[in-house]
Design a protein around this motif. Sequence first.
Motif, PDB file in Angstrom:
ATOM      1  N   PHE A 276       0.853  -1.183   0.000  1.00  0.00           N
ATOM      2  CA  PHE A 276       0.000   0.000   0.000  1.00  0.00           C
ATOM      3  C   PHE A 276       0.894   1.240   0.000  1.00  0.00           C
ATOM      4  O   PHE A 276       2.117   1.128   0.042  1.00  0.00           O
ATOM      5  N   GLU A 277       0.270   2.412  -0.069  1.00  0.00           N
ATOM      6  CA  GLU A 277       1.048   3.639   0.109  1.00  0.00           C
ATOM      7  C   GLU A 277       1.867   3.507   1.394  1.00  0.00           C
ATOM      8  O   GLU A 277       1.318   3.199   2.456  1.00  0.00           O
ATOM      9  N   PRO A 278       3.187   3.663   1.330  1.00  0.00           N
ATOM     10  CA  PRO A 278       4.025   3.401   2.510  1.00  0.00           C
ATOM     11  C   PRO A 278       3.506   4.087   3.769  1.00  0.00           C
ATOM     12  O   PRO A 278       3.353   5.312   3.814  1.00  0.00           O
ATOM     13  N   TYR A 279       3.239   3.288   4.780  1.00  0.00           N
ATOM     14  CA  TYR A 279       2.604   3.814   6.001  1.00  0.00           C
ATOM     15  C   TYR A 279       3.544   4.698   6.800  1.00  0.00           C
ATOM     16  O   TYR A 279       3.096   5.517   7.621  1.00  0.00           O
ATOM     17  N   THR A 280       4.849   4.560   6.595  1.00  0.00           N
ATOM     18  CA  THR A 280       5.809   5.367   7.355  1.00  0.00           C
ATOM     19  C   THR A 280       6.045   6.733   6.722  1.00  0.00           C
ATOM     20  O   THR A 280       6.754   7.561   7.306  1.00  0.00           O
ATOM     21  N   ASP A 281       5.457   6.971   5.547  1.00  0.00           N
ATOM     22  CA  ASP A 281       5.606   8.272   4.896  1.00  0.00           C
ATOM     23  C   ASP A 281       4.563   9.227   5.471  1.00  0.00           C
ATOM     24  O   ASP A 281       3.427   9.290   4.998  1.00  0.00           O
ATOM     25  N   VAL A 282       4.953   9.974   6.494  1.00  0.00           N
ATOM     26  CA  VAL A 282       4.004  10.848   7.191  1.00  0.00           C
ATOM     27  C   VAL A 282       3.572  12.026   6.329  1.00  0.00           C
ATOM     28  O   VAL A 282       2.592  12.704   6.641  1.00  0.00           O
ATOM     29  N   ARG A 283       4.269  12.278   5.246  1.00  0.00           N
ATOM     30  CA  ARG A 283       3.912  13.397   4.371  1.00  0.00           C
ATOM     31  C   ARG A 283       2.847  13.015   3.356  1.00  0.00           C
ATOM     32  O   ARG A 283       2.289  13.886   2.691  1.00  0.00           O
ATOM     33  N   SER A 284       2.558  11.728   3.242  1.00  0.00           N
ATOM     34  CA  SER A 284       1.602  11.269   2.239  1.00  0.00           C
ATOM     35  C   SER A 284       0.182  11.703   2.596  1.00  0.00           C
ATOM     36  O   SER A 284      -0.325  11.372   3.669  1.00  0.00           O
ATOM     37  N   SER A 285      -0.467  12.423   1.681  1.00  0.00           N
ATOM     38  CA  SER A 285      -1.824  12.900   1.944  1.00  0.00           C
ATOM     39  C   SER A 285      -2.852  11.779   1.844  1.00  0.00           C
ATOM     40  O   SER A 285      -3.900  11.843   2.490  1.00  0.00           O
ATOM     41  N   VAL A 286      -2.583  10.751   1.046  1.00  0.00           N
ATOM     42  CA  VAL A 286      -3.585   9.703   0.833  1.00  0.00           C
ATOM     43  C   VAL A 286      -3.772   8.820   2.076  1.00  0.00           C
ATOM     44  O   VAL A 286      -4.777   8.125   2.190  1.00  0.00           O
ATOM     45  N   ASN A 287      -2.806   8.857   2.984  1.00  0.00           N
ATOM     46  CA  ASN A 287      -2.921   8.065   4.214  1.00  0.00           C
ATOM     47  C   ASN A 287      -3.550   8.844   5.368  1.00  0.00           C
ATOM     48  O   ASN A 287      -3.681   8.304   6.472  1.00  0.00           O
ATOM     49  N   GLN A 288      -3.929  10.081   5.139  1.00  0.00           N
ATOM     50  CA  GLN A 288      -4.361  10.927   6.255  1.00  0.00           C
ATOM     51  C   GLN A 288      -5.575  10.374   6.992  1.00  0.00           C
ATOM     52  O   GLN A 288      -5.595  10.317   8.218  1.00  0.00           O
ATOM     53  N   ASP A 289      -6.612   9.988   6.264  1.00  0.00           N
ATOM     54  CA  ASP A 289      -7.812   9.490   6.930  1.00  0.00           C
ATOM     55  C   ASP A 289      -7.525   8.178   7.640  1.00  0.00           C
ATOM     56  O   ASP A 289      -7.981   7.960   8.774  1.00  0.00           O
ATOM     57  N   GLY A 296      -7.069   7.466  16.316  1.00  0.00           N
ATOM     58  CA  GLY A 296      -8.233   7.703  17.163  1.00  0.00           C
ATOM     59  C   GLY A 296      -8.722   6.474  17.882  1.00  0.00           C
ATOM     60  O   GLY A 296      -9.343   6.566  18.949  1.00  0.00           O
ATOM     61  N   HIS A 297      -8.424   5.290  17.318  1.00  0.00           N
ATOM     62  CA  HIS A 297      -8.867   4.035  17.936  1.00  0.00           C
ATOM     63  C   HIS A 297      -7.697   3.229  18.505  1.00  0.00           C
ATOM     64  O   HIS A 297      -7.876   2.061  18.860  1.00  0.00           O
ATOM     65  N   HIS A 298      -6.534   3.835  18.573  1.00  0.00           N
ATOM     66  CA  HIS A 298      -5.349   3.209  19.184  1.00  0.00           C
ATOM     67  C   HIS A 298      -4.968   1.903  18.480  1.00  0.00           C
ATOM     68  O   HIS A 298      -4.594   0.920  19.128  1.00  0.00           O
ATOM     69  N   VAL A 299      -5.067   1.897  17.155  1.00  0.00           N
ATOM     70  CA  VAL A 299      -4.646   0.746  16.358  1.00  0.00           C
ATOM     71  C   VAL A 299      -3.236   1.016  15.854  1.00  0.00           C
ATOM     72  O   VAL A 299      -2.962   2.097  15.315  1.00  0.00           O
ATOM     73  N   PRO A 300      -2.308   0.071  16.014  1.00  0.00           N
ATOM     74  CA  PRO A 300      -0.940   0.293  15.542  1.00  0.00           C
ATOM     75  C   PRO A 300      -0.906   0.624  14.046  1.00  0.00           C
ATOM     76  O   PRO A 300      -1.666   0.062  13.253  1.00  0.00           O
ATOM     77  N   LEU A 301      -0.019   1.523  13.678  1.00  0.00           N
ATOM     78  CA  LEU A 301       0.126   1.935  12.283  1.00  0.00           C
ATOM     79  C   LEU A 301       1.025   0.938  11.568  1.00  0.00           C
ATOM     80  O   LEU A 301       2.247   0.987  11.670  1.00  0.00           O
ATOM     81  N   THR A 302       0.397   0.002  10.844  1.00  0.00           N
ATOM     82  CA  THR A 302       1.124  -1.026  10.102  1.00  0.00           C
ATOM     83  C   THR A 302       0.448  -1.228   8.754  1.00  0.00           C
ATOM     84  O   THR A 302      -0.674  -0.776   8.526  1.00  0.00           O
ATOM     85  N   SER A 303       1.125  -1.942   7.868  1.00  0.00           N
ATOM     86  CA  SER A 303       0.519  -2.242   6.573  1.00  0.00           C
ATOM     87  C   SER A 303      -0.690  -3.157   6.739  1.00  0.00           C
ATOM     88  O   SER A 303      -1.638  -3.090   5.943  1.00  0.00           O
ATOM     89  N   PHE A 304      -0.679  -4.020   7.773  1.00  0.00           N
ATOM     90  CA  PHE A 304      -1.851  -4.864   8.021  1.00  0.00           C
ATOM     91  C   PHE A 304      -3.064  -4.004   8.365  1.00  0.00           C
ATOM     92  O   PHE A 304      -4.194  -4.293   7.953  1.00  0.00           O
ATOM     93  N   ALA A 305      -2.843  -2.938   9.110  1.00  0.00           N
ATOM     94  CA  ALA A 305      -3.937  -2.017   9.446  1.00  0.00           C
ATOM     95  C   ALA A 305      -4.440  -1.299   8.198  1.00  0.00           C
ATOM     96  O   ALA A 305      -5.638  -1.000   8.087  1.00  0.00           O
ATOM     97  N   GLN A 306      -3.554  -1.039   7.252  1.00  0.00           N
ATOM     98  CA  GLN A 306      -4.001  -0.431   6.001  1.00  0.00           C
ATOM     99  C   GLN A 306      -4.946  -1.364   5.251  1.00  0.00           C
ATOM    100  O   GLN A 306      -5.984  -0.941   4.726  1.00  0.00           O
ATOM    101  N   GLY A 307      -4.593  -2.644   5.200  1.00  0.00           N
ATOM    102  CA  GLY A 307      -5.444  -3.605   4.508  1.00  0.00           C
ATOM    103  C   GLY A 307      -6.804  -3.748   5.159  1.00  0.00           C
ATOM    104  O   GLY A 307      -7.836  -3.793   4.474  1.00  0.00           O
ATOM    105  N   GLY A 308      -6.833  -3.811   6.497  1.00  0.00           N
ATOM    106  CA  GLY A 308      -8.107  -3.910   7.201  1.00  0.00           C
ATOM    107  C   GLY A 308      -8.975  -2.692   7.006  1.00  0.00           C
ATOM    108  O   GLY A 308     -10.203  -2.793   6.836  1.00  0.00           O
TER     109      GLY A 308
END
Length: 387
Positions: A276-289, A296-308
């Motif tokens: 997915f769009e690299p989750y560690t790229d904090v400048r990426s606008s597409v990952n903002q939401d 907001g829900h205290h879910v770890p920021l990982t690529s698995f979380a992106q898929g879910g």
Amino acid sequence: MRIGRLLAAALVAAAAGCAAGADAGTGPIQIGSVSTLSGAVTFPEASQAARAVFDDVNAAGGVRGRKIAYTAGDDKGDPATAALAARDVIQNKHAVALAGGASLVDCQVDGPLYDRYGIADVQGTGVDPGCFRSPTISPTNVGPFLGTTLTLYYASEHLRMNRLCGFFSIIGSTGRAYHDGVTRWTKLTGKRLLIEDRSLSASTTDYTPYILRARAAGCQGVFFNGTEPMDVGWVKAAHAQNVTGIKWLFLASTYTDQAAKAFGPSGADVVALSEFEPYTDVRSSVNQDWRATMTGHHVPLTSFAQGGYLAATHLVTVLRAIKGDITRASVLRALRTLRPLPTGMTGTPFAFGPGDAHASNLAGKFVRPDGGGWTVLTPDWIRLPNA
């Protein structure tokens, strides 16, 4: 007699309604998933992310005023437990669809069951070969087998490596799927691996003989499909043998904060796939939401979380478009007629469609460890031809 016939007819109708996932159109919309949440290898973030999306939808009023009730079953990485978890979601919870699952065994074990019950599954992270070979399952991620093709394609066509080697840790029935991934790369590029070694297993811990073999063969890049701790062990063994100048090519399972820290200076030659769009790229606008929802829900920021997150988001889009009752049949029908859903978080749109197999994510980006974090190597998506 008449009462007996009416009662029998009512019971048959009720059973048919349960089998179809029918509901009265007023209660909660039952959604489920089967994931590996406990055991040696776990993927909890995918279902956690899906639940976060559904919770936000519920807080905003639900889907046409109906709340989503989400059940995340734990298969513990065990086939028998996976079968029980799937039947619980289908028969006891009466789920109309599944979303956000990530499991070592679910697709392979339960895919035929999902097909028999006509229930759609939007996987958060497809892991086993069955996730990409089922008429009722469509993962949001690239997966390890297409990921093999994509990583080799990046190495040969973008990094211009002509001497590539591959070492594969084979678990269960994955050997053929990995070989098919290599074969697809060969058909796309006309190139072949110098070494294609599928003799490793999950219990292999001494990687030194394989690394020395790669050096002796003159491999410019070595693909290894290990899990995060295996890849860390591989790089540490290469460092101990003073093997340098070879790119170590890893799948998305290695793209974690923990791996970057564990590699340390030894990770200079590591290249990893991001599905997915690299989750560690904090400048990426597409990952903002996604980032805001997870935080907001205290879910770890990982690529698995992106898929879910994507699995749940896509399913909500489908649910909101359904006219009439939301049932297993109507959800599956809506997915089979769904126009591909583009998202900035993936390089190709999500699709389901009427086919017998689904694998719509055919693009990725590549990253490398950098001082305990990750640097994006490819700002643009790397796509397989005709993706």
